[in-house]
Design an enzyme around this catalytic site. Structure first.
Site, mmCIF file in Angstrom:
data_model
loop_
_atom_site.group_PDB
_atom_site.id
_atom_site.type_symbol
_atom_site.label_atom_id
_atom_site.label_comp_id
_atom_site.label_asym_id
_atom_site.label_seq_id
_atom_site.Cartn_x
_atom_site.Cartn_y
_atom_site.Cartn_z
ATOM 1 N N LYS A 27 44.397 -42.769 70.587
ATOM 2 C CA LYS A 27 43.486 -42.594 69.900
ATOM 3 C C LYS A 27 43.406 -41.550 69.282
ATOM 4 O O LYS A 27 43.917 -40.911 68.584
ATOM 5 C CB LYS A 27 43.227 -41.707 71.451
ATOM 6 N N CYS A 35 37.602 -44.316 73.888
ATOM 7 C CA CYS A 35 36.542 -43.340 74.126
ATOM 8 C C CYS A 35 35.832 -42.698 72.729
ATOM 9 O O CYS A 35 34.693 -43.465 72.259
ATOM 10 C CB CYS A 35 36.881 -42.354 75.583
ATOM 11 N N GLU A 74 39.779 -45.173 80.622
ATOM 12 C CA GLU A 74 40.928 -44.162 79.751
ATOM 13 C C GLU A 74 41.916 -44.293 80.303
ATOM 14 O O GLU A 74 41.995 -43.696 81.899
ATOM 15 C CB GLU A 74 40.156 -43.242 78.929
#
Length: 288
Positions: free
Chosen positions: A126, A163, A53
């Site tokens: 994300k 994540c 990430e």
């Protein structure tokens, strides 16, 4: 003929502290530290490689310091163009997570996908943005707005989850329904509240959806924030939920695994979750 694919994950610590360095120097140092690992992946025959990430910076979200906005860049942009050279050189598709700037003040936590010929295929932003316990991400990122795309690389159809997304099964299911054979989850997670979930949720996604996952975590303690120990343990998990190769807890590492994509059909032909699901019964999921 069997569909065998070689994939790689890179977990990485910071190359240096951030004191007395400009933002551009910090980014350059982090990218430069990755290059030998990327080259090694290419020479060892990796066909799809995923980085961690926001790979080109520290995980700066324990702060609420707008100075880090300066590290955001367009996607596609300078970093994707630079790494596309290595994709072409090694005929290796790549997932490249970066801090994206779409416009002034419009910033995303993004992963670009580059094909084996260096072509930019698209990006995932994300979706789920945490804002708690030192992970002050809403200060830095807008929620993603591109849905759950799947990318047709030269070797496999892949999706990306980033994540905190891994705590939400809805997007993981959508990626499977959209045709993903491998889902990569680049992360930055430390020991503590969620560490026991690291080897629980993503194998569950793999089982529920009958695909492979490549799960990446960075390593080390990053100053000056000292949020905690990024504990590595990057891994690949198969459609049966078995973690079949895993990296160390405390060192920079290129993890490589052979994926037998024929296993996807074998598992899905046994566990008919896509056949037996009842979407007409799930309306409450989007109304509650």
């Amino acid at each position: 003929m069997p569909r065998l694919l070689k994939s790689g994950l890179i977990q990485m610590s910071l190359p240096q502290g951030i004191d007395d360095f400009s933002m551009s120097e910090i980014v350059d140092a982090m990218i430069d530290k990755h290059i030998p690992f990327i080259e090694e992946a290419g020479t060892r025959g990796v066909q799809i490689l995923c980085l961690q990430e926001i790979f080109s910076t520290p995980y700066f979200c324990p702060s609420q310091d707008a100075t880090w906005y300066a590290t955001a860049e367009p996607v596609p942009g300078p970093t994707t163009e630079r790494l596309a050279e290595y994709a072409r050189k090694h005929q290796m598709a790549m997932v490249v997570p970066v801090y994206e700037k779409e416009a002034a003040g419009v910033l995303y936590n993004t992963a670009a996908v580059i094909d084996a010929d260096g072509a930019y295929l698209g990006k995932y932003r994300k979706t789920h943005i945490p804002h708690t316990s030192g992970f002050w991400e809403k200060f830095f990122f807008r929620p993603g707005n591109l849905g759950y795309p799947v990318f047709d690389t030269a070797y496999a159809r892949i999706g990306v989850y980033i994540c905190y997304d891994r705590h939400f099964p809805e997007g993981a299911r959508t990626l499977g329904l959209n045709g993903a054979e491998i889902v990569y989850n680049p992360s930055a997670t430390v020991r503590g509240l969620s560490s026991h979930l690291w080897e629980l949720e993503q194998p569950a996604h793999a089982v529920a959806n009958g695909y492979f996952m490549g799960c990446i975590n960075r390593v080390g303690i990053e100053s000056p924030w000292n949020l905690g120990d990024f504990y590595g343990r990057s891994y690949f998990v198969d459609p049966r939920g078995k973690i079949f190769t895993q990296a160390s807890e405390d060192k920079d590492e290129l993890l490589i695994a052979d994926l037998d994509l024929d296993l996807i059909d074998e598992v899905r032909s046994t566990w008919q979750f896509y056949r037996d699901r009842r979407p007409e019964c799930y309306e409450d999921l989007t109304s509650l």
